[in-house]
Write a protein that holds these residues in place. Structure first.
Motif, PDB file in Angstrom:
ATOM      1  N   THR A  87       3.826 -20.039   6.026  1.00 21.59           N
ATOM      2  CA  THR A  87       2.415 -19.666   5.892  1.00 21.59           C
ATOM      3  C   THR A  87       1.956 -20.188   4.536  1.00 21.59           C
ATOM      4  O   THR A  87       2.769 -20.635   3.722  1.00 21.59           O
ATOM      5  N   TRP A 126       2.901 -15.110  11.253  1.00 24.60           N
ATOM      6  CA  TRP A 126       4.077 -14.430  10.680  1.00 24.60           C
ATOM      7  C   TRP A 126       4.598 -13.327  11.605  1.00 24.60           C
ATOM      8  O   TRP A 126       5.783 -13.023  11.613  1.00 24.60           O
ATOM      9  N   GLU A 192      -0.555  -8.400   4.816  1.00 26.38           N
ATOM     10  CA  GLU A 192      -0.271  -9.445   5.798  1.00 26.38           C
ATOM     11  C   GLU A 192       0.421  -8.829   7.010  1.00 26.38           C
ATOM     12  O   GLU A 192       1.388  -8.079   6.866  1.00 26.38           O
ATOM     13  N   SER A 193      -0.061  -9.154   8.202  1.00 27.52           N
ATOM     14  CA  SER A 193       0.518  -8.622   9.429  1.00 27.52           C
ATOM     15  C   SER A 193       1.984  -9.040   9.574  1.00 27.52           C
ATOM     16  O   SER A 193       2.327 -10.207   9.416  1.00 27.52           O
ATOM     17  N   SER A 195       4.480  -8.327   7.666  1.00 25.63           N
ATOM     18  CA  SER A 195       5.143  -8.626   6.395  1.00 25.63           C
ATOM     19  C   SER A 195       5.847  -7.404   5.813  1.00 25.63           C
ATOM     20  O   SER A 195       5.687  -6.269   6.275  1.00 25.63           O
ATOM     21  N   ASP A 212      -4.157 -12.088   8.354  1.00 18.93           N
ATOM     22  CA  ASP A 212      -3.233 -13.162   8.736  1.00 18.93           C
ATOM     23  C   ASP A 212      -2.244 -13.548   7.644  1.00 18.93           C
ATOM     24  O   ASP A 212      -1.083 -13.838   7.934  1.00 18.93           O
ATOM     25  N   THR A 213      -2.686 -13.600   6.393  1.00 19.95           N
ATOM     26  CA  THR A 213      -1.818 -14.064   5.311  1.00 19.95           C
ATOM     27  C   THR A 213      -1.993 -13.194   4.072  1.00 19.95           C
ATOM     28  O   THR A 213      -2.964 -12.428   3.950  1.00 19.95           O
ATOM     29  N   GLN A 214      -1.077 -13.358   3.123  1.00 18.19           N
ATOM     30  CA  GLN A 214      -1.207 -12.642   1.850  1.00 18.19           C
ATOM     31  C   GLN A 214      -2.413 -13.151   1.062  1.00 18.19           C
ATOM     32  O   GLN A 214      -3.063 -12.384   0.340  1.00 18.19           O
ATOM     33  N   ASP A 216      -5.192 -14.018   2.382  1.00 16.74           N
ATOM     34  CA  ASP A 216      -6.324 -13.293   2.966  1.00 16.74           C
ATOM     35  C   ASP A 216      -6.410 -11.871   2.411  1.00 16.74           C
ATOM     36  O   ASP A 216      -7.507 -11.337   2.197  1.00 16.74           O
ATOM     37  N   ILE A 231       1.221  -7.296  -1.897  1.00 19.68           N
ATOM     38  CA  ILE A 231       1.731  -8.655  -1.717  1.00 19.68           C
ATOM     39  C   ILE A 231       3.064  -8.803  -2.448  1.00 19.68           C
ATOM     40  O   ILE A 231       3.493  -7.906  -3.182  1.00 19.68           O
TER      41      ILE A 231
END
Length: 303
Positions: A87, A126, A192-193, A195, A212-214, A216, A231
């Motif tokens: 990612t 992820w 993050e989903s 994670s 979706d991401t860190q 984000d 994070i």
């Protein structure tokens, strides 16, 4: 004379009847012979079909066994690429000038080169990383992946190569109010989903939304749509504070401590190959030199 003609006719009739009987017997014999031949043909066909089926099954089984027995290393070398699932996660994997770079990305390129192949990077969801691996859409997950129980249950993983933590990130002007995990319990988080950050939020009982991401998650805090995010410490070191695009953000609480590893398919012989590569690159100093390029040298685990 009449008696002689009558006698002659009787003899001819007898011969005629005998000839008919012989023809009938011959026809019956021919029919029986034909039936026997047909039965034999049917038996031969059935035998041939059975042999063919058995041969096909054996061939299929052999093919399946051969495929199953092929090593991951041979598979990767055969196609000429090591497909790396990632990612956008600085300083581990991120895009610059159209190229994926970062500590993980650079190490993945070097490992691929040691195998005689090229590293190819693919952005993944992820949450579905294990399915991407099993479906052979990617060959490994190399993206600052925390070695959680779930990860270890679904993948075969390398030795740990970096230490990490999950940290709470808030705006700098309110940071003093959130010095402990308890202080943060009324905040609304972004994570993050799938994670380790999401797992940490669940463990603390925090209210959160999954993104979706860190990166984000950080944007949610910068935009004020979330009070805080969780994070990786390594990402926080590279992406927030003075000199970054998120200068108004800081991290406060370390919720967990953890380790990073690289994930492969279950039974993959690439695990041993990577562990050997890690040991060699740590010994010759190339791993630490790469870490220093991206400011993560303090987190590197001795190999």
């Amino acid at each position: 004379m009449k008696k002689f003609l009558a006698l002659l006719l009787s003899v001819l009739l007898v011969f005629s009847l005998m000839a008919c009987a012989a023809d009938t017997a011959a026809d019956q014999t021919d029919d029986q012979t034909q039936n026997t031949t047909d039965d034999a043909d049917t038996t031969d066909d059935a035998t041939d079909d059975a042999v063919d089926d058995a041969t096909d099954d054996t061939t299929d089984d052999t093919t399946d066994d051969t495929t199953a027995a092929e090593s991951d290393k041979a598979y990767v070398q055969g196609k000429g690429t090591l497909v790396v699932g990632i990612t956008d996660f600085a300083p581990m994997d991120y895009m610059e000038d159209g190229e994926w770079i970062g500590f993980d990305a650079d190490m993945a390129k070097a490992f691929a080169e040691s195998l005689g192949v090229e590293a190819q990077f693919v952005e993944i969801n992820w949450d579905t990383k294990s399915m991407e691996l099993d479906g052979k859409n990617i060959d490994c997950v190399w993206n600052g992946m925390t070695l959680t129980e779930e990860v270890l249950a679904t993948m075969d993983c390398s030795n740990a190569y970096c230490n990490n933590a999950q940290v709470v990130v808030v705006k700098a002007d309110v940071a003093e109010q959130y010095a402990t995990a308890e202080d943060c319990k009324d905040l609304n988080f972004a994570v993050e989903s799938g994670s380790a950050g999401e797992a940490a939020a669940e463990a603390q009982g925090y209210n959160y939304i999954a993104v979706d991401t860190q990166a984000d998650a950080l944007m949610e805090v910068s935009a004020g749509t979330s009070d805080a995010c969780i994070i990786d410490l390594l990402m926080a070191g590279a992406m927030i504070g003075e000199g970054t695009n998120n200068a108004d953000l800081v991290y406060t609480v370390e919720l967990t401590t953890e380790e990073y590893g690289v994930g492969f398919r279950k039974g993959s012989d690439l695990v041993a190959a990577l562990n050997e590569f890690f040991a060699a690159s740590y010994a010759d100093g190339s791993m630490m030199a790469c870490a220093e390029t991206y400011g993560v040298q303090e987190s590197v685990v001795e190999q």
